[in-house]
Design a protein around this motif. Structure first.
Motif, PDB file in Angstrom:
ATOM      1  N   LYS A  17       0.837  -1.206   0.000  1.00  0.00           N
ATOM      2  CA  LYS A  17       0.000   0.000   0.000  1.00  0.00           C
ATOM      3  C   LYS A  17       0.872   1.256   0.000  1.00  0.00           C
ATOM      4  N   TYR A  18       1.866   1.303   0.883  1.00  0.00           N
ATOM      5  CA  TYR A  18       2.740   2.474   0.946  1.00  0.00           C
ATOM      6  C   TYR A  18       3.611   2.587  -0.300  1.00  0.00           C
ATOM      7  N   ARG A  19       4.048   1.453  -0.831  1.00  0.00           N
ATOM      8  CA  ARG A  19       4.855   1.474  -2.057  1.00  0.00           C
ATOM      9  C   ARG A  19       4.063   2.077  -3.206  1.00  0.00           C
ATOM     10  N   LYS A  20       2.827   1.634  -3.361  1.00  0.00           N
ATOM     11  CA  LYS A  20       1.976   2.148  -4.437  1.00  0.00           C
ATOM     12  C   LYS A  20       1.647   3.623  -4.219  1.00  0.00           C
ATOM     13  N   ALA A  21       1.440   4.012  -2.967  1.00  0.00           N
ATOM     14  CA  ALA A  21       1.141   5.421  -2.659  1.00  0.00           C
ATOM     15  C   ALA A  21       2.318   6.328  -3.019  1.00  0.00           C
ATOM     16  N   ARG A  22       3.528   5.779  -2.986  1.00  0.00           N
ATOM     17  CA  ARG A  22       4.729   6.553  -3.355  1.00  0.00           C
ATOM     18  C   ARG A  22       5.027   6.466  -4.849  1.00  0.00           C
ATOM     19  N   GLY A  23       4.198   5.716  -5.569  1.00  0.00           N
ATOM     20  CA  GLY A  23       4.381   5.590  -7.009  1.00  0.00           C
ATOM     21  C   GLY A  23       5.574   4.732  -7.394  1.00  0.00           C
ATOM     22  N   LEU A  24       5.933   3.803  -6.525  1.00  0.00           N
ATOM     23  CA  LEU A  24       7.076   2.941  -6.800  1.00  0.00           C
ATOM     24  C   LEU A  24       6.619   1.571  -7.290  1.00  0.00           C
ATOM     25  N   SER A  25       7.307   1.057  -8.275  1.00  0.00           N
ATOM     26  CA  SER A  25       7.062  -0.317  -8.709  1.00  0.00           C
ATOM     27  C   SER A  25       7.801  -1.250  -7.761  1.00  0.00           C
ATOM     28  N   GLN A  26       7.445  -2.523  -7.812  1.00  0.00           N
ATOM     29  CA  GLN A  26       8.191  -3.505  -7.029  1.00  0.00           C
ATOM     30  C   GLN A  26       9.650  -3.516  -7.458  1.00  0.00           C
ATOM     31  N   ASN A  27       9.886  -3.398  -8.755  1.00  0.00           N
ATOM     32  CA  ASN A  27      11.262  -3.399  -9.246  1.00  0.00           C
ATOM     33  C   ASN A  27      12.063  -2.249  -8.666  1.00  0.00           C
ATOM     34  N   LYS A  28      11.493  -1.051  -8.654  1.00  0.00           N
ATOM     35  CA  LYS A  28      12.207   0.126  -8.167  1.00  0.00           C
ATOM     36  C   LYS A  28      12.477   0.025  -6.673  1.00  0.00           C
ATOM     37  N   LEU A  29      11.466  -0.368  -5.884  1.00  0.00           N
ATOM     38  CA  LEU A  29      11.689  -0.481  -4.451  1.00  0.00           C
ATOM     39  C   LEU A  29      12.705  -1.583  -4.150  1.00  0.00           C
ATOM     40  N   ALA A  30      12.618  -2.695  -4.845  1.00  0.00           N
ATOM     41  CA  ALA A  30      13.590  -3.774  -4.645  1.00  0.00           C
ATOM     42  C   ALA A  30      15.006  -3.289  -4.957  1.00  0.00           C
ATOM     43  N   GLU A  31      15.136  -2.493  -5.988  1.00  0.00           N
ATOM     44  CA  GLU A  31      16.441  -1.935  -6.348  1.00  0.00           C
ATOM     45  C   GLU A  31      16.953  -1.035  -5.224  1.00  0.00           C
TER      46      GLU A  31
END
Length: 75
Positions: A17-31
């Protein structure tokens, strides 16, 4: 589901939920976290439990407090 499994699942849903709210993809956050996208995906669906260290990194990356990731405890 057992209580522990339910909490792990809810933790993962909050991270997503917080990742999506920040506009981050799973790939970007994982990176950003220096983990694989697969590992992050497994955390978000409750298959894996993040370490305390990783939870701290996630909170920093998402600009939230660690306690915010556990806000389901209040429900």
């Amino acid at each position: 589901m057992t209580n522990k499994i339910t909490k792990i699942y809810k933790l993962g849903r909050n991270i997503a939920k917080y990742r999506k709210a920040r506009g981050l993809s799973q790939n970007k956050l994982a990176e950003i976290l220096d983990i694989s996208r697969e590992h992050l995906g497994n955390i978000e669906i409750g298959r894996k439990t993040p370490t305390i260290g990783l939870l701290c990194k996630i909170a920093i990356a998402l600009d939230v407090q660690e306690k915010d990731l556990f806000e389901f405890e209040m429900q």
